[in-house]
Motif scaffolding. Structure first.
Motif, PDB file in Angstrom:
ATOM      1  N   TRP A   1       0.841  -1.204   0.000  1.00 39.02           N
ATOM      2  CA  TRP A   1       0.000   0.000   0.000  1.00 39.02           C
ATOM      3  C   TRP A   1       0.874   1.251   0.000  1.00 39.02           C
ATOM      4  O   TRP A   1       0.707   2.151  -0.809  1.00 39.02           O
ATOM      5  CB  TRP A   1      -0.927   0.018   1.225  1.00 39.02           C
ATOM      6  CG  TRP A   1      -2.025   1.041   1.104  1.00 39.02           C
ATOM      7  CD1 TRP A   1      -3.300   0.826   0.662  1.00 39.02           C
ATOM      8  CD2 TRP A   1      -1.930   2.461   1.363  1.00 39.02           C
ATOM      9  NE1 TRP A   1      -4.005   2.008   0.637  1.00 39.02           N
ATOM     10  CE2 TRP A   1      -3.191   3.029   1.065  1.00 39.02           C
ATOM     11  CE3 TRP A   1      -0.910   3.298   1.802  1.00 39.02           C
ATOM     12  CZ2 TRP A   1      -3.450   4.391   1.217  1.00 39.02           C
ATOM     13  CZ3 TRP A   1      -1.170   4.663   1.939  1.00 39.02           C
ATOM     14  CH2 TRP A   1      -2.428   5.195   1.651  1.00 39.02           C
ATOM     15  N   ARG A   2       1.833   1.293   0.925  1.00 40.35           N
ATOM     16  CA  ARG A   2       2.675   2.488   1.073  1.00 40.35           C
ATOM     17  C   ARG A   2       3.523   2.698  -0.186  1.00 40.35           C
ATOM     18  O   ARG A   2       3.717   3.820  -0.647  1.00 40.35           O
ATOM     19  CB  ARG A   2       3.539   2.295   2.319  1.00 40.35           C
ATOM     20  CG  ARG A   2       4.105   3.506   2.980  1.00 40.35           C
ATOM     21  CD  ARG A   2       3.170   4.588   3.423  1.00 40.35           C
ATOM     22  NE  ARG A   2       2.062   4.220   4.258  1.00 40.35           N
ATOM     23  CZ  ARG A   2       1.021   5.021   4.478  1.00 40.35           C
ATOM     24  NH1 ARG A   2       0.960   6.227   3.958  1.00 40.35           N
ATOM     25  NH2 ARG A   2       0.018   4.640   5.230  1.00 40.35           N
TER      26      ARG A   2
ATOM     27  N   ASP B   1      -3.819  11.211   3.066  1.00 44.48           N
ATOM     28  CA  ASP B   1      -3.952   9.894   3.697  1.00 44.48           C
ATOM     29  C   ASP B   1      -4.300   9.993   5.182  1.00 44.48           C
ATOM     30  O   ASP B   1      -5.443   9.886   5.557  1.00 44.48           O
ATOM     31  CB  ASP B   1      -2.686   9.052   3.437  1.00 44.48           C
ATOM     32  CG  ASP B   1      -2.700   7.734   4.195  1.00 44.48           C
ATOM     33  OD1 ASP B   1      -3.808   7.208   4.421  1.00 44.48           O
ATOM     34  OD2 ASP B   1      -1.623   7.239   4.557  1.00 44.48           O
ATOM     35  N   ARG B   2      -3.303  10.188   6.038  1.00 44.09           N
ATOM     36  CA  ARG B   2      -3.564  10.245   7.483  1.00 44.09           C
ATOM     37  C   ARG B   2      -3.887  11.679   7.899  1.00 44.09           C
ATOM     38  O   ARG B   2      -3.280  12.625   7.386  1.00 44.09           O
ATOM     39  CB  ARG B   2      -2.329   9.767   8.258  1.00 44.09           C
ATOM     40  CG  ARG B   2      -1.861   8.361   7.912  1.00 44.09           C
ATOM     41  CD  ARG B   2      -2.666   7.313   8.623  1.00 44.09           C
ATOM     42  NE  ARG B   2      -2.256   5.976   8.252  1.00 44.09           N
ATOM     43  CZ  ARG B   2      -1.358   5.233   8.915  1.00 44.09           C
ATOM     44  NH1 ARG B   2      -0.762   5.737   9.978  1.00 44.09           N
ATOM     45  NH2 ARG B   2      -1.079   4.017   8.522  1.00 44.09           N
TER      46      ARG B   2
ATOM     47  N   PHE C   1     -12.255   6.629   6.110  1.00 46.82           N
ATOM     48  CA  PHE C   1     -11.902   5.400   6.835  1.00 46.82           C
ATOM     49  C   PHE C   1     -13.101   4.825   7.597  1.00 46.82           C
ATOM     50  O   PHE C   1     -13.229   3.617   7.739  1.00 46.82           O
ATOM     51  CB  PHE C   1     -10.752   5.673   7.811  1.00 46.82           C
ATOM     52  CG  PHE C   1      -9.485   6.151   7.150  1.00 46.82           C
ATOM     53  CD1 PHE C   1      -8.898   5.429   6.125  1.00 46.82           C
ATOM     54  CD2 PHE C   1      -8.870   7.323   7.569  1.00 46.82           C
ATOM     55  CE1 PHE C   1      -7.720   5.850   5.527  1.00 46.82           C
ATOM     56  CE2 PHE C   1      -7.696   7.764   6.972  1.00 46.82           C
ATOM     57  CZ  PHE C   1      -7.118   7.025   5.950  1.00 46.82           C
TER      58      PHE C   1
ATOM     59  N   PRO D   1      -6.870   5.858  10.308  1.00 50.12           N
ATOM     60  CA  PRO D   1      -7.543   4.682   9.730  1.00 50.12           C
ATOM     61  C   PRO D   1      -7.849   3.618  10.781  1.00 50.12           C
ATOM     62  O   PRO D   1      -8.903   2.986  10.736  1.00 50.12           O
ATOM     63  CB  PRO D   1      -6.551   4.153   8.685  1.00 50.12           C
ATOM     64  CG  PRO D   1      -5.262   4.819   8.949  1.00 50.12           C
ATOM     65  CD  PRO D   1      -5.548   6.077   9.689  1.00 50.12           C
TER      66      PRO D   1
ATOM     67  N   ARG E   1     -11.772   2.983  11.236  1.00 50.49           N
ATOM     68  CA  ARG E   1     -12.242   1.694  10.706  1.00 50.49           C
ATOM     69  C   ARG E   1     -12.931   0.905  11.815  1.00 50.49           C
ATOM     70  O   ARG E   1     -13.863   0.161  11.561  1.00 50.49           O
ATOM     71  CB  ARG E   1     -11.070   0.908  10.112  1.00 50.49           C
ATOM     72  CG  ARG E   1     -10.645   1.453   8.771  1.00 50.49           C
ATOM     73  CD  ARG E   1      -9.368   0.849   8.243  1.00 50.49           C
ATOM     74  NE  ARG E   1      -8.966   1.558   7.029  1.00 50.49           N
ATOM     75  CZ  ARG E   1      -7.812   1.416   6.417  1.00 50.49           C
ATOM     76  NH1 ARG E   1      -6.912   0.580   6.883  1.00 50.49           N
ATOM     77  NH2 ARG E   1      -7.546   2.101   5.320  1.00 50.49           N
TER      78      ARG E   1
ATOM     79  N   PHE F   1      -0.887  -2.485  11.675  1.00 50.22           N
ATOM     80  CA  PHE F   1      -0.871  -2.498  10.199  1.00 50.22           C
ATOM     81  C   PHE F   1       0.307  -3.320   9.667  1.00 50.22           C
ATOM     82  O   PHE F   1       0.792  -3.072   8.562  1.00 50.22           O
ATOM     83  CB  PHE F   1      -0.801  -1.085   9.605  1.00 50.22           C
ATOM     84  CG  PHE F   1      -2.071  -0.302   9.677  1.00 50.22           C
ATOM     85  CD1 PHE F   1      -3.271  -0.836   9.232  1.00 50.22           C
ATOM     86  CD2 PHE F   1      -2.087   0.991  10.177  1.00 50.22           C
ATOM     87  CE1 PHE F   1      -4.450  -0.099   9.284  1.00 50.22           C
ATOM     88  CE2 PHE F   1      -3.261   1.740  10.233  1.00 50.22           C
ATOM     89  CZ  PHE F   1      -4.450   1.192   9.781  1.00 50.22           C
TER      90      PHE F   1
ATOM     91  N   HIS G   1      -7.677  -4.776   9.781  1.00 46.53           N
ATOM     92  CA  HIS G   1      -7.806  -3.406   9.271  1.00 46.53           C
ATOM     93  C   HIS G   1      -6.968  -3.118   8.032  1.00 46.53           C
ATOM     94  O   HIS G   1      -7.079  -2.019   7.478  1.00 46.53           O
ATOM     95  CB  HIS G   1      -7.434  -2.392  10.354  1.00 46.53           C
ATOM     96  CG  HIS G   1      -8.477  -2.187  11.405  1.00 46.53           C
ATOM     97  ND1 HIS G   1      -8.463  -1.117  12.267  1.00 46.53           N
ATOM     98  CD2 HIS G   1      -9.570  -2.907  11.739  1.00 46.53           C
ATOM     99  CE1 HIS G   1      -9.496  -1.195  13.099  1.00 46.53           C
ATOM    100  NE2 HIS G   1     -10.176  -2.278  12.801  1.00 46.53           N
ATOM    101  N   ASN G   2      -6.056  -4.018   7.638  1.00 49.66           N
ATOM    102  CA  ASN G   2      -5.388  -3.782   6.344  1.00 49.66           C
ATOM    103  C   ASN G   2      -4.862  -5.100   5.753  1.00 49.66           C
ATOM    104  O   ASN G   2      -4.812  -6.132   6.423  1.00 49.66           O
ATOM    105  CB  ASN G   2      -4.286  -2.707   6.430  1.00 49.66           C
ATOM    106  CG  ASN G   2      -2.949  -3.234   6.917  1.00 49.66           C
ATOM    107  OD1 ASN G   2      -2.874  -4.270   7.572  1.00 49.66           O
ATOM    108  ND2 ASN G   2      -1.891  -2.515   6.602  1.00 49.66           N
TER     109      ASN G   2
ATOM    110  N   ASP H   1      -7.858  -2.559   1.871  1.00 47.62           N
ATOM    111  CA  ASP H   1      -6.792  -1.953   1.054  1.00 47.62           C
ATOM    112  C   ASP H   1      -7.045  -2.169  -0.445  1.00 47.62           C
ATOM    113  O   ASP H   1      -7.328  -1.220  -1.154  1.00 47.62           O
ATOM    114  CB  ASP H   1      -5.386  -2.461   1.397  1.00 47.62           C
ATOM    115  CG  ASP H   1      -4.714  -1.644   2.506  1.00 47.62           C
ATOM    116  OD1 ASP H   1      -5.289  -0.609   2.895  1.00 47.62           O
ATOM    117  OD2 ASP H   1      -3.650  -2.044   2.992  1.00 47.62           O
TER     118      ASP H   1
ATOM    119  N   CYS I   1      -8.961   0.790  -0.096  1.00 40.28           N
ATOM    120  CA  CYS I   1      -8.440   2.073   0.389  1.00 40.28           C
ATOM    121  C   CYS I   1      -7.462   2.494  -0.697  1.00 40.28           C
ATOM    122  O   CYS I   1      -6.343   1.986  -0.777  1.00 40.28           O
ATOM    123  CB  CYS I   1      -7.741   1.905   1.738  1.00 40.28           C
ATOM    124  SG  CYS I   1      -7.042   3.454   2.338  1.00 40.28           S
TER     125      CYS I   1
HETATM  126  O1  AHR Z   1      -3.471   5.077   5.927  1.00 44.44           O
HETATM  127  C1  AHR Z   1      -3.744   4.055   5.046  1.00 44.44           C
HETATM  128  C2  AHR Z   1      -3.413   2.732   5.666  1.00 44.44           C
HETATM  129  O2  AHR Z   1      -2.039   2.748   6.039  1.00 44.44           O
HETATM  130  C3  AHR Z   1      -3.543   1.517   4.770  1.00 44.44           C
HETATM  131  O3  AHR Z   1      -4.738   0.831   4.949  1.00 44.44           O
HETATM  132  C4  AHR Z   1      -2.454   0.646   5.284  1.00 44.44           C
HETATM  133  O4  AHR Z   1      -2.174  -0.454   4.474  1.00 44.44           O
HETATM  134  C5  AHR Z   1      -1.370   1.590   5.598  1.00 44.44           C
HETATM  135  O5  AHR Z   1      -0.494   1.124   6.548  1.00 44.44           O
END
Ligand code: AHR
Length: 336
Positions: free
Chosen positions: A60-61, A135-136, A157, A189, A193, A217, A242-243, A271, A291
């Motif tokens: 993902w990252r 993202d965050r 989320f 997230p 979530r 994660f 969660h991921n 994800d 995601c």
């Molecule tokens: O912030 C997104 C999340 O961060 C994703 O779901 C995850 O895979 C990553 O670590």
């Protein structure tokens, strides 16, 4: 406070270096300090900085960083990026400072820790660099939306958690004993979530969360938690992870324990990585709620809207989909 109001206030209050707010004003001079959203000149090219939370080399990252880099380069922008070496949020503070010192035109930040990184957002704004949070989320008590940063671009989320619950209620007829593997403690997230999922199953008396704990994660932590929790909760028939990275650890652990993922225990993930979609097609994962990590196009389009002086929403939501055995094959070509 609305975006417009924040801009107006900043214009009224003025800036120590006489820098007004709004996208199309000339760029700030050396040494000026912006007291409101900094201006961004409309130009053919930009030098953009990306402060990724840290490069953990999960799919993902990696896809997220690749999207930010590839789209910047495709547009002819200079892309400033340091992958970092540790998950310590203090290191990301240092990488933010590097981007501020470079005087990049704009900064995109995915904050590892909402609170620790918030002062860096304020500092970039004071240095007259427009910041876009991706993202965050960032702590909005410290870094004010529309004052310290232009916009927050992310998935919803909470909705992802709701979609996971909705699918699970349908798939199990509302009867499930659930082990929940949460994301990083305190991360947006991870928190949301859980909230979305909990809210939806609250009205379903047959849906029970037996245990809920963080596996950060992380695949290895997901593996270790599953080995332990499946032994401790032999009645469990669902793992809500969660991921995808944690779900990979879940599948490995279940198989080591002699369980058949998808038959003995239903796995719910979030994800949309290629490996997770392969698992859906093999029947090992029941559902993957998307995601979307591909922020590049929307991030730079939003930056350009801001430079043009258009109204930029304080929050830009990515649209996420739900993949199960019925549609996973169609999504495979775009999976990462
Ligand atoms: O912030 C997104 C999340 O961060 C994703 O779901 C995850 O895979 C990553 O670590």
């Amino acid at each position: 406070m609305s975006f417009e109001r924040a801009r107006l206030m900043a214009i009224v209050l003025g800036c120590m270096g006489v820098v007004a707010c709004g996208g199309s004003e000339p760029a700030a001079d050396e040494g000026t300090t912006c007291e409101g959203l900094p201006p961004l000149e409309l130009k053919d090219t930009y030098r953009v900085g990306f402060a990724q939370l840290w490069e953990d080399h999960g799919p993902w990252r990696d896809a997220n960083t690749a999207s930010m880099r590839d789209e910047a380069l495709a547009r002819g922008y200079d892309f400033e990026f340091d992958p970092g070496t540790s998950a310590d949020p203090a290191e990301q503070v240092g990488r933010m400072q590097d981007l501020i010192d470079m005087k990049v035109d704009a900064i995109f930040i995915a904050p590892h820790d909402e609170t620790v990184l918030a002062p860096s957002v304020v500092q970039a704004r004071r240095a007259c660099i427009p910041v876009f949070v991706v993202d965050r989320a960032v702590d909005t008590q410290i870094a004010i939306p529309g004052e310290d940063y232009v916009s927050y671009l992310a998935s919803d989320f909470r909705l992802e958690g709701e979609l996971a619950a909705e699918w699970l209620i349908e798939a199990t007829g509302g009867e499930a004993k659930i082990i929940e593997l949460e994301g990083t403690i305190g991360s947006s997230p991870g928190v949301q979530r859980k909230q979305g999922f909990d809210e939806l199953i609250a009205d379903e008396p047959g849906m029970e969360i037996l245990v809920s704990e963080s596996a950060d994660f992380n695949e290895e932590k997901g593996y270790e938690a599953t080995l332990r929790l499946v032994e401790e909760y032999p009645d469990a028939n669902v793992i809500y992870s969660h991921n995808d990275a944690m779900s990979f650890g879940v599948i490995t652990a279940l198989e080591e324990l002699g369980k058949v993922p998808g038959e003995d225990i239903l796995v719910v993930s979030i994800d949309g990585t290629r490996k997770a979609i392969d698992y859906v097609l093999e029947g090992k994962i029941g559902v993957v709620v998307e995601c979307n990590p591909k922020f590049g196009p929307v991030a730079y389009d939003t930056m350009l809207d801001y430079a043009r002086g258009e109204d930029v929403p304080l929050r830009v939501n990515n649209v996420d989909r739900v993949f199960d055995i019925n549609n996973a094959a169609d999504y495979l070509p775009e999976a990462y």
